[in-house]
Design a protein around this motif. Sequence first.
Motif, PDB file in Angstrom:
ATOM      1  N   ILE A  17       0.756  -1.336  -0.065  1.00  0.00           N
ATOM      2  CA  ILE A  17       0.230   0.046  -0.014  1.00  0.00           C
ATOM      3  C   ILE A  17       1.063   1.360   0.018  1.00  0.00           C
ATOM      4  O   ILE A  17       1.966   1.328   0.809  1.00  0.00           O
ATOM      5  N   ASP A  18       0.669   2.089  -0.807  1.00  0.00           N
ATOM      6  CA  ASP A  18       1.536   3.362  -1.081  1.00  0.00           C
ATOM      7  C   ASP A  18       1.236   4.277   0.237  1.00  0.00           C
ATOM      8  O   ASP A  18       0.209   5.212   0.163  1.00  0.00           O
ATOM      9  N   GLN A  19       2.187   4.155   0.981  1.00  0.00           N
ATOM     10  CA  GLN A  19       1.698   5.232   2.374  1.00  0.00           C
ATOM     11  C   GLN A  19       2.017   6.725   1.861  1.00  0.00           C
ATOM     12  O   GLN A  19       1.740   7.371   2.780  1.00  0.00           O
ATOM     13  N   THR A  20       2.630   7.060   0.822  1.00  0.00           N
ATOM     14  CA  THR A  20       2.807   8.616   0.487  1.00  0.00           C
ATOM     15  C   THR A  20       1.543   9.214   0.290  1.00  0.00           C
ATOM     16  O   THR A  20       1.412  10.367   0.238  1.00  0.00           O
ATOM     17  N   VAL A  21       0.454   8.408  -0.522  1.00  0.00           N
ATOM     18  CA  VAL A  21      -0.691   8.997  -0.741  1.00  0.00           C
ATOM     19  C   VAL A  21      -1.882   8.855   0.101  1.00  0.00           C
ATOM     20  O   VAL A  21      -3.026   9.419  -0.008  1.00  0.00           O
ATOM     21  N   LEU A  22      -1.880   8.278   1.224  1.00  0.00           N
ATOM     22  CA  LEU A  22      -2.657   8.301   2.253  1.00  0.00           C
ATOM     23  C   LEU A  22      -2.788   9.441   3.141  1.00  0.00           C
ATOM     24  O   LEU A  22      -1.696  10.308   3.161  1.00  0.00           O
ATOM     25  N   VAL A 182      -6.651   9.316  22.744  1.00  0.00           N
ATOM     26  CA  VAL A 182      -5.453   9.132  22.075  1.00  0.00           C
ATOM     27  C   VAL A 182      -5.176  10.641  21.434  1.00  0.00           C
ATOM     28  O   VAL A 182      -5.616  11.076  20.721  1.00  0.00           O
ATOM     29  N   TYR A 183      -3.848  10.934  22.079  1.00  0.00           N
ATOM     30  CA  TYR A 183      -3.165  12.160  21.306  1.00  0.00           C
ATOM     31  C   TYR A 183      -2.195  11.658  20.067  1.00  0.00           C
ATOM     32  O   TYR A 183      -1.284  11.039  20.674  1.00  0.00           O
ATOM     33  N   ALA A 184      -2.496  11.890  18.862  1.00  0.00           N
ATOM     34  CA  ALA A 184      -1.469  11.378  17.646  1.00  0.00           C
ATOM     35  C   ALA A 184      -0.707  12.573  17.230  1.00  0.00           C
ATOM     36  O   ALA A 184      -1.215  13.483  16.997  1.00  0.00           O
ATOM     37  N   ASP A 185       0.606  12.472  17.746  1.00  0.00           N
ATOM     38  CA  ASP A 185       1.327  13.651  16.951  1.00  0.00           C
ATOM     39  C   ASP A 185       1.551  13.511  15.543  1.00  0.00           C
ATOM     40  O   ASP A 185       1.428  12.458  14.989  1.00  0.00           O
ATOM     41  N   GLU A 186       1.405  14.644  15.245  1.00  0.00           N
ATOM     42  CA  GLU A 186       1.351  14.762  13.520  1.00  0.00           C
ATOM     43  C   GLU A 186       2.565  14.083  12.852  1.00  0.00           C
ATOM     44  O   GLU A 186       2.575  13.719  11.873  1.00  0.00           O
ATOM     45  N   THR A 187       3.706  14.400  13.662  1.00  0.00           N
ATOM     46  CA  THR A 187       4.955  13.445  13.279  1.00  0.00           C
ATOM     47  C   THR A 187       5.600  14.378  11.977  1.00  0.00           C
ATOM     48  O   THR A 187       5.540  13.956  10.810  1.00  0.00           O
ATOM     49  N   ARG A 188       6.050  15.471  11.996  1.00  0.00           N
ATOM     50  CA  ARG A 188       6.732  16.198  11.084  1.00  0.00           C
ATOM     51  C   ARG A 188       8.029  15.321  10.649  1.00  0.00           C
ATOM     52  O   ARG A 188       8.620  14.951  11.559  1.00  0.00           O
ATOM     53  N   PRO A 189       8.406  15.507   9.350  1.00  0.00           N
ATOM     54  CA  PRO A 189       7.985  16.563   8.241  1.00  0.00           C
ATOM     55  C   PRO A 189       7.209  15.684   7.346  1.00  0.00           C
ATOM     56  O   PRO A 189       6.626  16.481   6.720  1.00  0.00           O
ATOM     57  N   LEU A 190       7.044  14.600   7.621  1.00  0.00           N
ATOM     58  CA  LEU A 190       6.033  13.609   6.456  1.00  0.00           C
ATOM     59  C   LEU A 190       4.827  13.487   7.056  1.00  0.00           C
ATOM     60  O   LEU A 190       3.935  12.771   6.370  1.00  0.00           O
ATOM     61  N   LEU A 191       4.538  13.657   8.324  1.00  0.00           N
ATOM     62  CA  LEU A 191       3.128  13.783   8.991  1.00  0.00           C
ATOM     63  C   LEU A 191       2.467  12.293   9.090  1.00  0.00           C
ATOM     64  O   LEU A 191       1.313  11.953   8.817  1.00  0.00           O
ATOM     65  N   GLN A 192       3.351  11.435   9.334  1.00  0.00           N
ATOM     66  CA  GLN A 192       3.130   9.842   9.508  1.00  0.00           C
ATOM     67  C   GLN A 192       1.726   9.978  10.609  1.00  0.00           C
ATOM     68  O   GLN A 192       1.091   8.966  10.479  1.00  0.00           O
ATOM     69  N   ARG A 285      17.313  12.683   5.764  1.00  0.00           N
ATOM     70  CA  ARG A 285      16.806  12.722   4.609  1.00  0.00           C
ATOM     71  C   ARG A 285      16.917  14.115   3.825  1.00  0.00           C
ATOM     72  O   ARG A 285      17.434  14.901   4.178  1.00  0.00           O
ATOM     73  N   SER A 286      16.057  14.065   2.913  1.00  0.00           N
ATOM     74  CA  SER A 286      16.154  15.255   1.790  1.00  0.00           C
ATOM     75  C   SER A 286      15.726  16.647   2.432  1.00  0.00           C
ATOM     76  O   SER A 286      14.736  16.461   3.272  1.00  0.00           O
ATOM     77  N   SER A 287      16.531  17.841   2.378  1.00  0.00           N
ATOM     78  CA  SER A 287      15.888  18.957   2.626  1.00  0.00           C
ATOM     79  C   SER A 287      14.564  19.285   2.147  1.00  0.00           C
ATOM     80  O   SER A 287      13.881  20.198   2.876  1.00  0.00           O
ATOM     81  N   ASP A 288      14.222  18.903   1.009  1.00  0.00           N
ATOM     82  CA  ASP A 288      13.049  19.155   0.524  1.00  0.00           C
ATOM     83  C   ASP A 288      11.799  18.972   1.461  1.00  0.00           C
ATOM     84  O   ASP A 288      10.695  19.407   1.474  1.00  0.00           O
ATOM     85  N   GLU A 289      11.897  17.704   2.224  1.00  0.00           N
ATOM     86  CA  GLU A 289      10.953  17.257   3.268  1.00  0.00           C
ATOM     87  C   GLU A 289      10.609  18.478   4.060  1.00  0.00           C
ATOM     88  O   GLU A 289       9.618  18.586   4.685  1.00  0.00           O
ATOM     89  N   VAL A 290      11.641  19.158   4.503  1.00  0.00           N
ATOM     90  CA  VAL A 290      11.536  20.298   5.390  1.00  0.00           C
ATOM     91  C   VAL A 290      11.124  21.689   4.909  1.00  0.00           C
ATOM     92  O   VAL A 290      10.564  22.480   5.271  1.00  0.00           O
TER      93      VAL A 290
END
Length: 344
Positions: A17-22, A182-192, A285-290
């Motif tokens: 499952i492509d988790q980048t588009v969820l 439940v408090y779910a941290d957004e989890t920067r920079p890719l927001l998992q 990881r890549s600077s672009d993510e930030v």
Amino acid sequence: MVLAVEWREASGSIRLIDQTVLPDREEYLDITTVDALVDAIERLAVRGAPALGAVGGLGVVLAMLQGSREGWSAERLDTEIDRVRLARPTAVNLAWGVDQVRPAVTSGVAAVLDQARRLIEEDTAANRRLARLGADWILERTGKDVVRVVTHCNTGALATTAWGTAYGIVHELHDRGRLGLVYADETRPLLQGARLTSWELTQDGIDHVVEVDGAASSTILRGLVDVAIIGADRITANGDTANKVGSVALALACARAGIPFVVAAPSSTVDLATATGEEIVIEERSSDEVLTLAGRRVAPASARAFNPAFDVTPHDLISAIVTELGVVEPAKNPHPRLLAPIAG
């Protein structure tokens, strides 16, 4: 329950499952080449320590099938298997999965596939066992009828072969009727957390809020939660743990607030060959993510980024490490080989 990793017999492919588009779209990738698999791993289409372990095992099968189609030499096959093994250096499970099945390569594809499937079956069962052990420990330690939880990144079915690790404990508490908000941290920079954990919590009907990472420490210090539960990508012999960057901030806040900080992972995540967290290689990881958001730059053109994917939480900040083999309490029992009893 969603399957993050699946072997497709008819096509000889790994379905991810492509988790980048969820959560916008639920799309699947059918992987038939090492290049495509390494790309999926590096860009986090598949992620999470246990899921990467499964991908490591199945990746060896994939390399063997591609090598057979394309007439690779034994040396080329070894090189391609190593590419899978090293695609993410901090997460020990990826290399572990490759190493578990690699000795069977000389016995043929069927033997390696059998080994890889065994890893997947064992991981699913391990997740269920550690969830029960973790829930039992938390309820006993907190003494609460209903437990409020903060978690970081994503550790559910999307990060494993099924059920989840830290998320599996949350799910177990929910099934027992013992889970509060439940408090779910957004989890920067890719927001998992915002994209993936919230999606899974929604699918499972679990009451939750998404919070920015910078709010997590305050949430803990204000007494809004009773326990923090996170996963791990590598656990060293002395109990130091590497997890998604931002995890150590929760541990520090829990220590100040006097509430448990719990790490949950399968025993395959325990790396007894690595003595302490100081030896862990932290992936950058890549600077672009930030510096970009949705393809648009949000920082000045001259700005640079520091983007470590993980941080290390010292063992003395960890209340409990839970695997399917048991629970240890690093903060109470520091020892250079602390994790040996619950290592695979």
